[in-house]
Design a protein around this motif. Sequence first.
Motif, PDB file in Angstrom:
ATOM      1  N   LEU A 251      18.243 -72.898 -22.371  1.00  0.00           N
ATOM      2  CA  LEU A 251      17.595 -71.624 -22.632  1.00  0.00           C
ATOM      3  C   LEU A 251      16.625 -71.268 -21.510  1.00  0.00           C
ATOM      4  CD1 LEU A 251      16.749 -72.181 -26.414  1.00  0.00           C
ATOM      5  CD2 LEU A 251      18.740 -71.008 -25.451  1.00  0.00           C
ATOM      6  N   SER A 252      16.591 -70.002 -21.128  1.00  0.00           N
ATOM      7  CA  SER A 252      15.636 -69.524 -20.120  1.00  0.00           C
ATOM      8  C   SER A 252      14.486 -68.803 -20.809  1.00  0.00           C
ATOM      9  CB  SER A 252      16.329 -68.572 -19.143  1.00  0.00           C
ATOM     10  OG  SER A 252      16.651 -67.353 -19.792  1.00  0.00           O
ATOM     11  N   ILE A 253      13.415 -68.609 -20.069  1.00  0.00           N
ATOM     12  CA  ILE A 253      12.291 -67.828 -20.599  1.00  0.00           C
ATOM     13  C   ILE A 253      12.757 -66.419 -20.954  1.00  0.00           C
ATOM     14  CG2 ILE A 253      10.038 -66.841 -20.062  1.00  0.00           C
ATOM     15  CD1 ILE A 253      10.004 -69.849 -20.476  1.00  0.00           C
ATOM     16  N   ASN A 254      13.634 -65.868 -20.126  1.00  0.00           N
ATOM     17  CA  ASN A 254      14.102 -64.502 -20.368  1.00  0.00           C
ATOM     18  C   ASN A 254      14.913 -64.394 -21.653  1.00  0.00           C
ATOM     19  OD1 ASN A 254      14.001 -61.819 -19.273  1.00  0.00           O
ATOM     20  ND2 ASN A 254      16.200 -61.968 -18.922  1.00  0.00           N
ATOM     21  N   ASP A 255      15.575 -65.480 -22.049  1.00  0.00           N
ATOM     22  CA  ASP A 255      16.307 -65.459 -23.324  1.00  0.00           C
ATOM     23  C   ASP A 255      15.339 -65.213 -24.475  1.00  0.00           C
ATOM     24  OD1 ASP A 255      18.645 -66.048 -21.923  1.00  0.00           O
ATOM     25  OD2 ASP A 255      18.428 -68.211 -22.215  1.00  0.00           O
ATOM     26  N   PHE A 256      14.192 -65.895 -24.450  1.00  0.00           N
ATOM     27  CA  PHE A 256      13.174 -65.705 -25.485  1.00  0.00           C
ATOM     28  C   PHE A 256      12.612 -64.283 -25.440  1.00  0.00           C
ATOM     29  CE2 PHE A 256      13.304 -70.294 -25.275  1.00  0.00           C
ATOM     30  CZ  PHE A 256      13.014 -70.715 -26.572  1.00  0.00           C
ATOM     31  N   VAL A 257      12.367 -63.792 -24.223  1.00  0.00           N
ATOM     32  CA  VAL A 257      11.804 -62.444 -24.079  1.00  0.00           C
ATOM     33  C   VAL A 257      12.758 -61.396 -24.619  1.00  0.00           C
ATOM     34  CG1 VAL A 257      11.058 -60.695 -22.420  1.00  0.00           C
ATOM     35  CG2 VAL A 257      10.335 -63.064 -22.123  1.00  0.00           C
ATOM     36  N   MET A 258      14.042 -61.509 -24.264  1.00  0.00           N
ATOM     37  CA  MET A 258      15.015 -60.528 -24.743  1.00  0.00           C
ATOM     38  C   MET A 258      15.142 -60.573 -26.259  1.00  0.00           C
ATOM     39  SD  MET A 258      18.045 -60.373 -21.860  1.00  0.00           S
ATOM     40  CE  MET A 258      18.527 -62.085 -21.975  1.00  0.00           C
ATOM     41  N   LYS A 259      15.137 -61.778 -26.829  1.00  0.00           N
ATOM     42  CA  LYS A 259      15.210 -61.907 -28.281  1.00  0.00           C
ATOM     43  C   LYS A 259      13.986 -61.274 -28.931  1.00  0.00           C
ATOM     44  CE  LYS A 259      16.549 -63.768 -32.283  1.00  0.00           C
ATOM     45  NZ  LYS A 259      17.772 -63.388 -33.015  1.00  0.00           N
ATOM     46  N   ALA A 260      12.790 -61.524 -28.376  1.00  0.00           N
ATOM     47  CA  ALA A 260      11.561 -60.954 -28.935  1.00  0.00           C
ATOM     48  C   ALA A 260      11.572 -59.431 -28.859  1.00  0.00           C
ATOM     49  CB  ALA A 260      10.337 -61.512 -28.199  1.00  0.00           C
ATOM     50  N   CYS A 261      11.994 -58.884 -27.724  1.00  0.00           N
ATOM     51  CA  CYS A 261      12.045 -57.425 -27.571  1.00  0.00           C
ATOM     52  C   CYS A 261      13.021 -56.809 -28.571  1.00  0.00           C
ATOM     53  CB  CYS A 261      12.452 -57.055 -26.149  1.00  0.00           C
ATOM     54  SG  CYS A 261      11.172 -57.352 -24.900  1.00  0.00           S
ATOM     55  N   ALA A 262      14.161 -57.478 -28.791  1.00  0.00           N
ATOM     56  CA  ALA A 262      15.169 -56.956 -29.716  1.00  0.00           C
ATOM     57  C   ALA A 262      14.693 -57.032 -31.155  1.00  0.00           C
ATOM     58  CB  ALA A 262      16.473 -57.724 -29.541  1.00  0.00           C
ATOM     59  N   VAL A 263      14.122 -58.168 -31.556  1.00  0.00           N
ATOM     60  CA  VAL A 263      13.648 -58.336 -32.935  1.00  0.00           C
ATOM     61  C   VAL A 263      12.529 -57.345 -33.240  1.00  0.00           C
ATOM     62  CG1 VAL A 263      12.470 -59.908 -34.512  1.00  0.00           C
ATOM     63  CG2 VAL A 263      14.377 -60.737 -33.111  1.00  0.00           C
ATOM     64  N   ALA A 264      11.615 -57.141 -32.293  1.00  0.00           N
ATOM     65  CA  ALA A 264      10.482 -56.231 -32.514  1.00  0.00           C
ATOM     66  C   ALA A 264      10.940 -54.791 -32.721  1.00  0.00           C
ATOM     67  CB  ALA A 264       9.506 -56.309 -31.341  1.00  0.00           C
ATOM     68  N   LEU A 265      12.090 -54.427 -32.147  1.00  0.00           N
ATOM     69  CA  LEU A 265      12.577 -53.056 -32.282  1.00  0.00           C
ATOM     70  C   LEU A 265      12.975 -52.711 -33.712  1.00  0.00           C
ATOM     71  CD1 LEU A 265      14.720 -52.644 -29.040  1.00  0.00           C
ATOM     72  CD2 LEU A 265      12.658 -51.384 -29.625  1.00  0.00           C
TER      73      LEU A 265
ATOM     74  N   LEU B 279      18.929 -42.121 -33.186  1.00  0.00           N
ATOM     75  CA  LEU B 279      18.361 -43.415 -33.560  1.00  0.00           C
ATOM     76  C   LEU B 279      19.481 -44.430 -33.789  1.00  0.00           C
ATOM     77  CD1 LEU B 279      15.658 -42.194 -36.118  1.00  0.00           C
ATOM     78  CD2 LEU B 279      15.419 -42.540 -33.659  1.00  0.00           C
ATOM     79  N   HIS B 280      19.245 -45.674 -33.387  1.00  0.00           N
ATOM     80  CA  HIS B 280      20.253 -46.731 -33.515  1.00  0.00           C
ATOM     81  C   HIS B 280      19.721 -47.870 -34.377  1.00  0.00           C
ATOM     82  CE1 HIS B 280      23.245 -45.545 -30.270  1.00  0.00           C
ATOM     83  NE2 HIS B 280      22.278 -44.643 -30.157  1.00  0.00           N
ATOM     84  N   GLU B 281      20.499 -48.278 -35.357  1.00  0.00           N
ATOM     85  CA  GLU B 281      20.125 -49.431 -36.166  1.00  0.00           C
ATOM     86  C   GLU B 281      20.325 -50.726 -35.377  1.00  0.00           C
ATOM     87  OE1 GLU B 281      22.251 -49.493 -39.808  1.00  0.00           O
ATOM     88  OE2 GLU B 281      21.324 -47.670 -40.602  1.00  0.00           O
ATOM     89  N   ARG B 282      21.406 -50.810 -34.626  1.00  0.00           N
ATOM     90  CA  ARG B 282      21.725 -52.017 -33.860  1.00  0.00           C
ATOM     91  C   ARG B 282      21.062 -51.960 -32.496  1.00  0.00           C
ATOM     92  NH1 ARG B 282      27.899 -53.581 -32.430  1.00  0.00           N
ATOM     93  NH2 ARG B 282      27.501 -52.189 -30.665  1.00  0.00           N
ATOM     94  N   VAL B 283      20.537 -53.092 -32.052  1.00  0.00           N
ATOM     95  CA  VAL B 283      19.921 -53.175 -30.728  1.00  0.00           C
ATOM     96  C   VAL B 283      20.965 -53.682 -29.739  1.00  0.00           C
ATOM     97  CG1 VAL B 283      18.109 -54.194 -29.310  1.00  0.00           C
ATOM     98  CG2 VAL B 283      17.659 -53.650 -31.719  1.00  0.00           C
TER      99      VAL B 283
ATOM    100  N   ALA C 182      21.722 -57.664 -30.181  1.00  0.00           N
ATOM    101  CA  ALA C 182      20.917 -58.800 -29.732  1.00  0.00           C
ATOM    102  C   ALA C 182      19.926 -59.289 -30.781  1.00  0.00           C
ATOM    103  CB  ALA C 182      20.171 -58.428 -28.449  1.00  0.00           C
ATOM    104  N   ALA C 183      19.414 -58.398 -31.620  1.00  0.00           N
ATOM    105  CA  ALA C 183      18.408 -58.808 -32.608  1.00  0.00           C
ATOM    106  C   ALA C 183      18.974 -59.783 -33.629  1.00  0.00           C
ATOM    107  CB  ALA C 183      17.830 -57.585 -33.312  1.00  0.00           C
ATOM    108  N   ASN C 184      20.277 -59.736 -33.868  1.00  0.00           N
ATOM    109  CA  ASN C 184      20.897 -60.582 -34.892  1.00  0.00           C
ATOM    110  C   ASN C 184      21.648 -61.772 -34.320  1.00  0.00           C
ATOM    111  OD1 ASN C 184      20.050 -59.016 -37.163  1.00  0.00           O
ATOM    112  ND2 ASN C 184      21.640 -57.520 -36.684  1.00  0.00           N
ATOM    113  N   LYS C 185      21.496 -62.030 -33.022  1.00  0.00           N
ATOM    114  CA  LYS C 185      22.174 -63.174 -32.407  1.00  0.00           C
ATOM    115  C   LYS C 185      21.182 -64.295 -32.146  1.00  0.00           C
ATOM    116  CE  LYS C 185      26.030 -60.754 -30.223  1.00  0.00           C
ATOM    117  NZ  LYS C 185      26.656 -60.304 -28.971  1.00  0.00           N
TER     118      LYS C 185
END
Length: 422
Positions: free
Chosen positions: A250-264, A281-285, A305-308
């Motif tokens: 896992l990279s740091i960017n993997d965590f960042v992308m997951k956090a950005c997606a979940v927060a949306l 508006l989009h339900e899926r990120v 991405a938010a659900n992966k």
Amino acid sequence: MPEVIMPKMGDAMEAGTVVRWLKQEGEEVSPGEPIAEIETDKVTLELEAEDGGTLAELYAGEGEEVPVGQPIAFIAGEGEEAPAHDGGRRREEGRAAEEEAGEEPEAPAATAAPPEERREREQADGRFRASPLVRRLARENNLDLSRIQGTGPAGRIVERDVRAALERGEARAEERPPEKAAPVAAPEPTGAPGTTLKEPSRMQRVIGERMQQAKREIPHFYATVEAGVDGLLSLRSELNERLAEEGVKLSINDFVMKACAVALRKFPMLNALWTSEGIELHERVDLAMAVALEEGLITPVIRDAANKPLSVISAEAKDLASRAREGRLKPDEYQGGTFTVSNMGMFGVESFSAIINPPQAAIVAVSSIIRRPDFDEEGNVVPRSTMKLTLSADHRIANGADGARYMSEVKRLLENPMLLLV
């Protein structure tokens, strides 16, 4: 009629370039067999034949730019011959022969078309079949394309139609208020000793035009947070140690992308697109990640991405980035993103803001991790690892408070990374 046409391989694609023919005239081709390499503003892809037969004629030469929808070749079935074609290489060779003979090519008359015919020539998106060059020529001369009869393939309006309308004084558009002054032109080259000129690539030109348009037309606002990531670094190290046997890192960017997606999930106005008919508006990120190439930037998309889980995001990110650098992405892999993350932390950048990727509502710029002294709750000096993240958002879609709350949620998730595992 099995004509091979220039396909539309991107939302904003209006033309493509035939880089190389993989099959030559007279050769047999099968359905699904690659016959040419096509370059868009993003990638170079192989064009596959939809029909089988003999490649009877090539209408476009290598290096030639062809508008989307225009024929570039003809595949003949048994007993078929290539039809007469007034475009591509045959037309250019004809013009060259006429010029050598000292003759002026005859321009067909351009006449106003009845409304019914005009509607037939309109595409599904309401635009007339005409190349960017033709549109620019008509715009510069205040001509109404709907009043010009196209003589190109499938009723396409070609340059000669516009020039004929100009000569006849026809198809004038209604007077409009004067447009805003154009940007100041770039200066001429200095020609100083030790300088060289490099022609911008298609990708560089398109990126430049789109970013200039985005910065000019989208009212950006910005919000920056600084997240403590010591806990994230520890969790990442522990997970990578446990997942090493499975080949996951896992990279740091993997965590960042997951956090950005979940927060949306809590801020749908930032997971949105600005469209001609309203805010979509989009339900899926569908998270786009910026990948730097030698000639510019491309943004492959991680769907939903938010659900992966982090491991899936990591694997997809590595695969997409690798194929992006090799120019092997398919159009649907870099189109349709709803939000973008751009990370320049690996270059040691401490802070930056990014330009919004239209029609998206926002983009997050991720900077490097900085190790520096800080104070704990008791006032003691302690080492701390921090990372700055900056949101650029479209003020037409979201307000400043939404942006601030969203970045606070991203910060909370990064500072409590176990939440990204549930």
